[in-house]
Design a protein around this motif. Sequence first.
Motif, PDB file in Angstrom:
ATOM      1  N   VAL A  72      13.200  14.163  16.768  1.00 35.22           N
ATOM      2  CA  VAL A  72      13.145  13.468  18.054  1.00 35.22           C
ATOM      3  C   VAL A  72      12.307  12.203  17.914  1.00 35.22           C
ATOM      4  O   VAL A  72      11.222  12.235  17.315  1.00 35.22           O
ATOM      5  CB  VAL A  72      12.530  14.375  19.148  1.00 35.22           C
ATOM      6  CG1 VAL A  72      12.590  13.691  20.507  1.00 35.22           C
ATOM      7  CG2 VAL A  72      13.236  15.724  19.202  1.00 35.22           C
ATOM      8  N   VAL A  73      12.820  11.110  18.454  1.00 34.96           N
ATOM      9  CA  VAL A  73      12.038   9.876  18.553  1.00 34.96           C
ATOM     10  C   VAL A  73      11.880   9.580  20.036  1.00 34.96           C
ATOM     11  O   VAL A  73      12.867   9.449  20.759  1.00 34.96           O
ATOM     12  CB  VAL A  73      12.759   8.687  17.860  1.00 34.96           C
ATOM     13  CG1 VAL A  73      11.930   7.411  18.010  1.00 34.96           C
ATOM     14  CG2 VAL A  73      13.006   8.982  16.389  1.00 34.96           C
ATOM     15  N   THR A  74      10.640   9.525  20.490  1.00 37.75           N
ATOM     16  CA  THR A  74      10.392   9.185  21.897  1.00 37.75           C
ATOM     17  C   THR A  74       9.728   7.810  21.936  1.00 37.75           C
ATOM     18  O   THR A  74       9.512   7.197  20.892  1.00 37.75           O
ATOM     19  CB  THR A  74       9.464  10.227  22.569  1.00 37.75           C
ATOM     20  OG1 THR A  74       8.130  10.032  22.080  1.00 37.75           O
ATOM     21  CG2 THR A  74       9.908  11.654  22.268  1.00 37.75           C
ATOM     22  N   ASP A  75       9.396   7.346  23.123  1.00 36.72           N
ATOM     23  CA  ASP A  75       8.722   6.046  23.211  1.00 36.72           C
ATOM     24  C   ASP A  75       7.228   6.153  22.875  1.00 36.72           C
ATOM     25  O   ASP A  75       6.518   5.157  22.914  1.00 36.72           O
ATOM     26  CB  ASP A  75       8.945   5.418  24.590  1.00 36.72           C
ATOM     27  CG  ASP A  75       8.535   6.345  25.723  1.00 36.72           C
ATOM     28  OD1 ASP A  75       8.113   7.486  25.430  1.00 36.72           O
ATOM     29  OD2 ASP A  75       8.652   5.943  26.896  1.00 36.72           O
ATOM     30  N   LYS A  76       6.774   7.371  22.540  1.00 30.53           N
ATOM     31  CA  LYS A  76       5.358   7.539  22.189  1.00 30.53           C
ATOM     32  C   LYS A  76       5.136   8.054  20.770  1.00 30.53           C
ATOM     33  O   LYS A  76       4.096   7.810  20.175  1.00 30.53           O
ATOM     34  CB  LYS A  76       4.689   8.515  23.156  1.00 30.53           C
ATOM     35  CG  LYS A  76       4.567   7.960  24.574  1.00 30.53           C
ATOM     36  CD  LYS A  76       3.862   8.932  25.477  1.00 30.53           C
ATOM     37  CE  LYS A  76       3.695   8.315  26.861  1.00 30.53           C
ATOM     38  NZ  LYS A  76       3.131   9.262  27.831  1.00 30.53           N
ATOM     39  N   ARG A  77       6.082   8.824  20.260  1.00 29.96           N
ATOM     40  CA  ARG A  77       5.853   9.474  18.965  1.00 29.96           C
ATOM     41  C   ARG A  77       7.167   9.870  18.294  1.00 29.96           C
ATOM     42  O   ARG A  77       8.240   9.781  18.899  1.00 29.96           O
ATOM     43  CB  ARG A  77       4.966  10.698  19.142  1.00 29.96           C
ATOM     44  CG  ARG A  77       5.526  11.669  20.158  1.00 29.96           C
ATOM     45  CD  ARG A  77       4.539  12.748  20.513  1.00 29.96           C
ATOM     46  NE  ARG A  77       4.971  13.441  21.725  1.00 29.96           N
ATOM     47  CZ  ARG A  77       4.566  14.638  22.071  1.00 29.96           C
ATOM     48  NH1 ARG A  77       3.744  15.304  21.317  1.00 29.96           N
ATOM     49  NH2 ARG A  77       4.971  15.203  23.183  1.00 29.96           N
ATOM     50  N   ILE A  78       7.029  10.361  17.062  1.00 29.90           N
ATOM     51  CA  ILE A  78       8.175  10.895  16.323  1.00 29.90           C
ATOM     52  C   ILE A  78       7.890  12.357  16.034  1.00 29.90           C
ATOM     53  O   ILE A  78       6.796  12.703  15.573  1.00 29.90           O
ATOM     54  CB  ILE A  78       8.377  10.126  15.005  1.00 29.90           C
ATOM     55  CG1 ILE A  78       8.617   8.647  15.286  1.00 29.90           C
ATOM     56  CG2 ILE A  78       9.544  10.707  14.219  1.00 29.90           C
ATOM     57  CD1 ILE A  78       8.528   7.783  14.056  1.00 29.90           C
TER      58      ILE A  78
END
Lengths: 77, 178
Positions: B89-95
């Motif tokens: 998962v890649v989010t706008d805060k972390r991987i």
Amino acid sequence: MNPIVIQNFNPSSGGQLLIGVVFYIALIIITFFSFATMYVLLKNGRSKIFSLFASMLYLVFFISLAAQAINSLNALK
Amino acid sequence: MKIFFGQDTSENVLFATREHWFILFGKIVAWFLFVLVLFAFDHYGRIYLPALFEGTALDYVTVIKNIYLMFLMLGLFMVITLHYLNVHVVTDKRILDIDQTGLFSQTLAEITFDSIEDVSSSVNGFFGTLLNYGTVEVQTAGEKENIVLENIPGPHAVEKLIFDQLGPGFPRPNNKQN
């Protein structure tokens, strides 16, 4: 209509007893890992609907195969 | 909608993927080889071991085949389940790299964008090139372990997505500009 006769497993020789023991040990192992897999899938799966569907589908196959296997064990002569 | 445990309410998922379908296909093909053993036994057993296919011996063989079939179905179910539970998962805060390595072992590795030192992607092999899947490696600055997203579809696009999240100030390789 003929009544359904359920045969029981009555080992009459050492060979039958051995295969019966091996069979039920294998069945216990398979049952344990089947339910463990279903539990992990339902617990960690992102889509609960997919997880439930896959688990139920597997359960149908598993129960059918187990019934068939027990029947073949009971049919040993 | 939350797609993983521990996701913040303000956190947006930009990209979530599993291993490429071809990897699962390869595992199913390997599983199918074990199914073929059953067919081969039925075919060649009758020719080379005819005693196993008559009388009482056949009953024993049937029991053993049934046990084998149950193990086969369990194997397929486990292969599909483990594939399904391995998520990147890649989010706008972390991987995040959620690895279900076994039934009873799950590893959750995550890094925030401020600890990323470099990102690289690679596509290897004939099928990888043909079907566009490969590996993205995210290197961290500190003692944290690197995150390796293996066999994911579109690795170069994922690499670019991560670079985009790192912002324009992050030093990029020349061929990764935009």
